[in-house]
Design an enzyme around this catalytic site. Sequence first.
Site, PDB file in Angstrom:
ATOM      1  N   HIS A 261     -72.877 -17.764 -19.406  1.00  0.00           N
ATOM      2  CA  HIS A 261     -71.627 -17.187 -18.887  1.00  0.00           C
ATOM      3  C   HIS A 261     -71.674 -17.237 -17.370  1.00  0.00           C
ATOM      4  O   HIS A 261     -72.745 -17.065 -16.773  1.00  0.00           O
ATOM      5  CB  HIS A 261     -71.490 -15.732 -19.359  1.00  0.00           C
ATOM      6  CG  HIS A 261     -70.099 -15.199 -19.248  1.00  0.00           C
ATOM      7  ND1 HIS A 261     -69.591 -14.712 -18.074  1.00  0.00           N
ATOM      8  CD2 HIS A 261     -69.109 -15.092 -20.167  1.00  0.00           C
ATOM      9  CE1 HIS A 261     -68.341 -14.320 -18.286  1.00  0.00           C
ATOM     10  NE2 HIS A 261     -68.016 -14.541 -19.537  1.00  0.00           N
ATOM     11  N   ASP A 315     -68.456 -15.339 -27.585  1.00  0.00           N
ATOM     12  CA  ASP A 315     -68.059 -16.283 -28.633  1.00  0.00           C
ATOM     13  C   ASP A 315     -69.129 -16.522 -29.685  1.00  0.00           C
ATOM     14  O   ASP A 315     -68.846 -17.111 -30.721  1.00  0.00           O
ATOM     15  CB  ASP A 315     -67.689 -17.637 -28.000  1.00  0.00           C
ATOM     16  CG  ASP A 315     -66.366 -17.562 -27.275  1.00  0.00           C
ATOM     17  OD1 ASP A 315     -65.464 -16.896 -27.802  1.00  0.00           O
ATOM     18  OD2 ASP A 315     -66.241 -18.143 -26.187  1.00  0.00           O
TER      19      ASP A 315
HETATM   20  N1  ACO Z   1     -76.915 -24.156 -23.130  1.00  0.00           N
HETATM   21  C1  ACO Z   1     -77.920 -24.706 -22.393  1.00  0.00           C
HETATM   22  N2  ACO Z   1     -78.000 -24.589 -21.064  1.00  0.00           N
HETATM   23  C2  ACO Z   1     -77.042 -23.902 -20.439  1.00  0.00           C
HETATM   24  C3  ACO Z   1     -75.972 -23.294 -21.139  1.00  0.00           C
HETATM   25  C4  ACO Z   1     -75.937 -23.448 -22.523  1.00  0.00           C
HETATM   26  N3  ACO Z   1     -74.963 -22.919 -23.261  1.00  0.00           N
HETATM   27  N4  ACO Z   1     -75.167 -22.685 -20.264  1.00  0.00           N
HETATM   28  C5  ACO Z   1     -75.682 -22.906 -19.053  1.00  0.00           C
HETATM   29  N5  ACO Z   1     -76.826 -23.628 -19.152  1.00  0.00           N
HETATM   30  C6  ACO Z   1     -77.699 -24.061 -18.062  1.00  0.00           C
HETATM   31  C7  ACO Z   1     -77.102 -25.299 -17.382  1.00  0.00           C
HETATM   32  O1  ACO Z   1     -77.561 -26.483 -17.977  1.00  0.00           O
HETATM   33  C8  ACO Z   1     -77.586 -25.119 -15.969  1.00  0.00           C
HETATM   34  O2  ACO Z   1     -78.944 -25.496 -15.936  1.00  0.00           O
HETATM   35  P1  ACO Z   1     -79.570 -26.235 -14.630  1.00  0.00           P
HETATM   36  O3  ACO Z   1     -79.409 -25.254 -13.512  1.00  0.00           O
HETATM   37  O4  ACO Z   1     -80.974 -26.505 -15.011  1.00  0.00           O
HETATM   38  O5  ACO Z   1     -78.743 -27.460 -14.426  1.00  0.00           O
HETATM   39  C9  ACO Z   1     -77.539 -23.614 -15.733  1.00  0.00           C
HETATM   40  O6  ACO Z   1     -77.707 -23.046 -17.055  1.00  0.00           O
HETATM   41  C10 ACO Z   1     -76.214 -23.154 -15.145  1.00  0.00           C
HETATM   42  O7  ACO Z   1     -75.159 -23.666 -15.965  1.00  0.00           O
HETATM   43  P2  ACO Z   1     -73.664 -23.893 -15.494  1.00  0.00           P
HETATM   44  O8  ACO Z   1     -72.982 -24.781 -16.487  1.00  0.00           O
HETATM   45  O9  ACO Z   1     -73.674 -24.338 -14.062  1.00  0.00           O
HETATM   46  O10 ACO Z   1     -73.104 -22.443 -15.561  1.00  0.00           O
HETATM   47  P3  ACO Z   1     -71.574 -22.043 -15.423  1.00  0.00           P
HETATM   48  O11 ACO Z   1     -71.571 -20.648 -14.939  1.00  0.00           O
HETATM   49  O12 ACO Z   1     -70.812 -23.041 -14.633  1.00  0.00           O
HETATM   50  O13 ACO Z   1     -71.033 -22.180 -16.916  1.00  0.00           O
HETATM   51  C11 ACO Z   1     -70.410 -21.703 -19.132  1.00  0.00           C
HETATM   52  C12 ACO Z   1     -70.808 -21.110 -17.762  1.00  0.00           C
HETATM   53  C13 ACO Z   1     -69.227 -22.681 -18.953  1.00  0.00           C
HETATM   54  C14 ACO Z   1     -69.964 -20.589 -20.043  1.00  0.00           C
HETATM   55  C15 ACO Z   1     -71.622 -22.433 -19.720  1.00  0.00           C
HETATM   56  O14 ACO Z   1     -72.685 -21.514 -19.895  1.00  0.00           O
HETATM   57  C16 ACO Z   1     -71.314 -23.134 -21.033  1.00  0.00           C
HETATM   58  O15 ACO Z   1     -70.777 -24.241 -21.016  1.00  0.00           O
HETATM   59  N6  ACO Z   1     -71.628 -22.496 -22.209  1.00  0.00           N
HETATM   60  C17 ACO Z   1     -71.371 -23.074 -23.500  1.00  0.00           C
HETATM   61  C18 ACO Z   1     -69.885 -22.943 -23.873  1.00  0.00           C
HETATM   62  C19 ACO Z   1     -69.488 -21.506 -24.168  1.00  0.00           C
HETATM   63  O16 ACO Z   1     -70.144 -20.802 -24.922  1.00  0.00           O
HETATM   64  N7  ACO Z   1     -68.343 -21.073 -23.572  1.00  0.00           N
HETATM   65  C20 ACO Z   1     -67.789 -19.726 -23.775  1.00  0.00           C
HETATM   66  C21 ACO Z   1     -67.960 -18.896 -22.538  1.00  0.00           C
HETATM   67  S1  ACO Z   1     -67.363 -17.225 -22.794  1.00  0.00           S
HETATM   68  C22 ACO Z   1     -65.669 -17.331 -22.641  1.00  0.00           C
HETATM   69  O17 ACO Z   1     -65.140 -18.188 -21.958  1.00  0.00           O
HETATM   70  C23 ACO Z   1     -64.806 -16.343 -23.382  1.00  0.00           C
END
Ligand code: ACO
Length: 378
Positions: A261, A315
């Site tokens: 998140h 979620d």
């Molecule tokens: N699985 C594995 N690794 C992850 C995940 C994940 N679900 N989420 C983040 N990371 C890792 C990234 O790979 C990144 O690693 P790095 O620094 O080594 O490159 C680090 O954590 C930061 O990730 P970002 O994508 O930059 O984080 P951001 O804050 O931009 O994204 C998001 C947040 C979009 C929710 C992301 O965690 C994601 O895509 N999750 C999966 C989809 C999901 O569950 N979405 C629902 C969110 S809740 C809502 O909207 C109601």
Amino acid sequence: MTVCEYKPGLEGIPAAQSSISYVDGKRGILEYRGIRIEELATKSTFLETAYLLIWGELPTKEELGAFEREIYLHRRIKYRIRDMMKCFPETGHPMDALQTSAAALGLFYAKRALDDPDYIRQAVVRLVAKIPTMVAAFKQMRKGNDPIQPRDDLGYGANFLYMLNEREPDPLEAQVFDVCLTLHAEHTINASTFSAMVTASTLTDPYAVVASAVGTLAGPLHGGANEEVIAMLEAIGSVENVRPYLEECLQRKTKIMGFGHRVYKVKDPRAKILQSLAEKLFEKSGRDKYYDIAVELEEAVEEKLGSKGIYPNVDFYSGLVYRKLGIPIDLFTPVFAIARVAGWLAHWKEQLAENRIYRPTQVYSGRHDAPYIPITKR
Ligand code: ACO
């Protein structure tokens, strides 16, 4: 004029001052009007929470009774709206059907001054009352059935599940669904809420405000992750396959759905509550192998990614709960909208109280003084 740094997605840029909700992502705290989500989930109801969000204070017994009565009275939709919905293609996405129907409500109710408290209240009541009816009606009509009429003797969430499944839910199912709505009712400025605020700032009508927010929520980067969680759990297929599946995702650098998140760096407080609701449901009606897979996955992800702050978000468990309640997967996001309309309307009211039209600036990166080349020379 000061030159501001451009931040894609406006990350970290305050776009409003608000007293509606608060998130502390490091400590895993969510408050609506200063009240912790855990308190509201266990002690309040969705309609009471909606009242709190929209009018700023918990209602008295009389105020709540009057609000509930008004909502129950306005749950039916006009036959012309039903007829319009009958013309929607049955293959259309329910979020598109909802956006169109929410906008159509504006055709039927005369626009009035936005500082008229009666108009504000009527719009709130109609939108909170009719959106569940429209979601359930589309689900019935796409199968060729007539919509099921709301039942006056059923509460808000129970009536929705009844209109959806043509079966009165048992008290546990009705209570669990009501808590789900409370958990999804508001979450500070996210994409759909911001969309509602921008639309509200032009002083257009509240039906247009909600329709624009529904359209924004429909995108896969916002409302749709719980659908993907179910697909992922089905793809994993067994508890034994959890760790190999996770290893493969990590190697391929694909995201694990329902984890991570932008704001929460610990387990989302709503995910904790949803997990306990899922447990209650499965305790009563028998264990679900996908719940066991989810629990194992949470443990495995925590071992591998906990140090990065990757934990279950809202979620992760919501889809399992919705599926158990008989909600089809493509209605997960419309159900999110049923809940979030409370938050959108709270922000609409807050926006109107001190309105200034949103008109941000941009950093121009195009050319200047370019020649006009005649079409024959291009
Ligand atoms: N699985 C594995 N690794 C992850 C995940 C994940 N679900 N989420 C983040 N990371 C890792 C990234 O790979 C990144 O690693 P790095 O620094 O080594 O490159 C680090 O954590 C930061 O990730 P970002 O994508 O930059 O984080 P951001 O804050 O931009 O994204 C998001 C947040 C979009 C929710 C992301 O965690 C994601 O895509 N999750 C999966 C989809 C999901 O569950 N979405 C629902 C969110 S809740 C809502 O909207 C109601």
